[in-house]
Design a protein around this motif. Structure first.
Motif, mmCIF file in Angstrom:
data_model
loop_
_atom_site.group_PDB
_atom_site.id
_atom_site.type_symbol
_atom_site.label_atom_id
_atom_site.label_comp_id
_atom_site.label_asym_id
_atom_site.label_seq_id
_atom_site.Cartn_x
_atom_site.Cartn_y
_atom_site.Cartn_z
ATOM 1 N N VAL A 3 2.279 2.270 -5.348
ATOM 2 C CA VAL A 3 2.358 2.645 -3.941
ATOM 3 C C VAL A 3 1.489 3.851 -3.600
ATOM 4 C CG1 VAL A 3 4.623 1.609 -3.599
ATOM 5 C CG2 VAL A 3 4.462 3.988 -4.336
ATOM 6 N N GLY A 4 1.062 4.604 -4.596
ATOM 7 C CA GLY A 4 0.211 5.756 -4.343
ATOM 8 C C GLY A 4 -1.271 5.455 -4.446
ATOM 9 N N ALA A 5 -1.625 4.192 -4.661
ATOM 10 C CA ALA A 5 -3.025 3.848 -4.927
ATOM 11 C C ALA A 5 -3.977 4.340 -3.846
ATOM 12 C CB ALA A 5 -3.174 2.342 -5.111
ATOM 13 N N LEU A 6 -3.642 4.171 -2.608
ATOM 14 C CA LEU A 6 -4.505 4.644 -1.535
ATOM 15 C C LEU A 6 -4.287 6.116 -1.231
ATOM 16 C CD1 LEU A 6 -4.217 1.667 0.931
ATOM 17 C CD2 LEU A 6 -6.286 2.412 -0.212
ATOM 18 N N GLY A 7 -3.049 6.572 -1.315
ATOM 19 C CA GLY A 7 -2.698 7.925 -0.896
ATOM 20 C C GLY A 7 -3.370 9.020 -1.694
ATOM 21 N N LYS A 8 -3.327 8.920 -3.001
ATOM 22 C CA LYS A 8 -3.930 9.961 -3.828
ATOM 23 C C LYS A 8 -5.447 9.983 -3.641
ATOM 24 C CE LYS A 8 -4.162 11.351 -8.653
ATOM 25 N NZ LYS A 8 -3.825 10.864 -9.991
ATOM 26 N N LEU A 14 -9.993 13.931 1.434
ATOM 27 C CA LEU A 14 -9.737 14.986 2.425
ATOM 28 C C LEU A 14 -10.038 16.371 1.853
ATOM 29 C CD1 LEU A 14 -6.427 13.627 4.006
ATOM 30 C CD2 LEU A 14 -8.694 13.738 5.093
ATOM 31 N N VAL A 15 -9.640 16.625 0.614
ATOM 32 C CA VAL A 15 -9.914 17.924 -0.024
ATOM 33 C C VAL A 15 -11.417 18.111 -0.185
ATOM 34 C CG1 VAL A 15 -9.646 19.284 -2.134
ATOM 35 C CG2 VAL A 15 -7.669 18.101 -1.139
ATOM 36 N N ALA A 16 -12.114 17.080 -0.652
ATOM 37 C CA ALA A 16 -13.569 17.186 -0.828
ATOM 38 C C ALA A 16 -14.266 17.469 0.498
ATOM 39 C CB ALA A 16 -14.111 15.905 -1.457
ATOM 40 N N ALA A 17 -13.766 16.892 1.589
ATOM 41 C CA ALA A 17 -14.369 17.107 2.907
ATOM 42 C C ALA A 17 -14.185 18.541 3.399
ATOM 43 C CB ALA A 17 -13.776 16.127 3.917
ATOM 44 N N LEU A 31 -11.446 11.188 -9.001
ATOM 45 C CA LEU A 31 -12.480 12.210 -8.998
ATOM 46 C C LEU A 31 -13.453 11.950 -7.853
ATOM 47 C CD1 LEU A 31 -13.810 14.448 -10.991
ATOM 48 C CD2 LEU A 31 -15.208 12.547 -11.748
ATOM 49 N N ALA A 32 -13.763 12.986 -7.084
ATOM 50 C CA ALA A 32 -14.799 12.911 -6.049
ATOM 51 C C ALA A 32 -15.858 13.950 -6.373
ATOM 52 C CB ALA A 32 -14.211 13.162 -4.673
ATOM 53 N N ALA A 98 -16.880 4.151 -6.173
ATOM 54 C CA ALA A 98 -17.117 3.804 -4.768
ATOM 55 C C ALA A 98 -17.569 5.040 -4.008
ATOM 56 C CB ALA A 98 -15.834 3.241 -4.150
ATOM 57 N N ASP A 99 -17.927 4.838 -2.749
ATOM 58 C CA ASP A 99 -18.313 5.968 -1.909
ATOM 59 C C ASP A 99 -17.138 6.885 -1.619
ATOM 60 O OD1 ASP A 99 -20.954 5.134 -1.793
ATOM 61 O OD2 ASP A 99 -20.671 4.010 0.065
ATOM 62 N N SER A 100 -15.926 6.319 -1.522
ATOM 63 C CA SER A 100 -14.750 7.142 -1.252
ATOM 64 C C SER A 100 -13.712 6.958 -2.354
ATOM 65 C CB SER A 100 -14.119 6.773 0.101
ATOM 66 O OG SER A 100 -13.388 5.560 0.000
#
Length: 153
Positions: A3-8, A14-17, A31-32, A98-100
C-alpha cells in the motif's frame, strides 16, 4: 499488496523538489538523483554483501523492492498476491528506473507480478527483477549498451 508503493516514492519526489541544485534523496530503497551521476549497486536479495549488478542514475529515480525486506516470518513478506492472500513466491527482488520515484516505486512493486513488465513499458521504466530460482530478467538493453548499467552473471 504494497500500500505504500506510490506514497513513499511520491514523498521522495517532493523532498527532492524542495532542495535546490544537485541532490540525492535516499529513502531506504527509493532514491532520487538530480544534477550528478550516482552509481548504485543492486543488492543481492539472498546476500546483502553482494550485488547482482550496478546502475548509474542521473536526473531520475531508482526504486527497489525485495522479499527479504519488510518480513514478518519465514517466507512472509510485504508483497501479497491478492488472489491467494499469500506473499509472491516467484520474484525475489525488483529494481525500477524512471523519471520520478513515484512511478519507479509503483513499477518496482508491479514487477512482482505477471503484468509488471507491461506496466513498466507503458510508463517508460527500465527494470531488473531477480526470480527466486536465481535467474534475472531485465529491460536495460540500451542502458547496458551505453555503459549506464551492468548485470553480473
Amino acid at each position: 499488496m504494497d500500500v505504500g508503493a506510490l506514497g513513499k516514492g511520491r514523498l521522495v519526489d517532493l523532498v527532492a523538489a524542495l532542495v535546490p541544485g544537485e541532490v540525492v534523496v535516499d529513502a531506504s530503497g527509493d532514491l532520487a538523483v538530480r544534477g550528478m551521476p550516482q552509481r548504485v549497486a543492486l543488492e543481492h536479495p539472498y546476500d546483502p554483501r553482494r550485488a547482482i549488478g550496478v546502475v548509474t542514475v542521473t536526473d531520475g529515480a531508482l526504486c527497489a523492492s525485495a522479499a527479504n525486506r519488510r518480513t514478518w516470518g519465514d517466507g512472509l513478506h510485504h508483497v501479497l498476491d491478492a488472489r491467494t492472500g499469500l506473499p509472491v513466491r516467484t520474484v525475489a527482488a525488483t529494481w525500477a528506473l524512471a523519471d520520478s520515484a513515484m512511478i519507479a516505486d509503483a513499477a518496482a512493486t508491479a514487477l512482482f507480478f505477471e503484468g509488471g513488465p507491461e506496466f513498466a513499458h507503458a510508463h517508460d521504466v527500465h527494470w531488473v527483477r531477480m526470480l527466486t530460482d536465481g535467474r534475472a530478467e531485465w529491460s536495460l538493453g540500451s542502458r547496458i549498451e551505453r555503459g549506464e548499467a551492468e548485470l553480473f552473471t
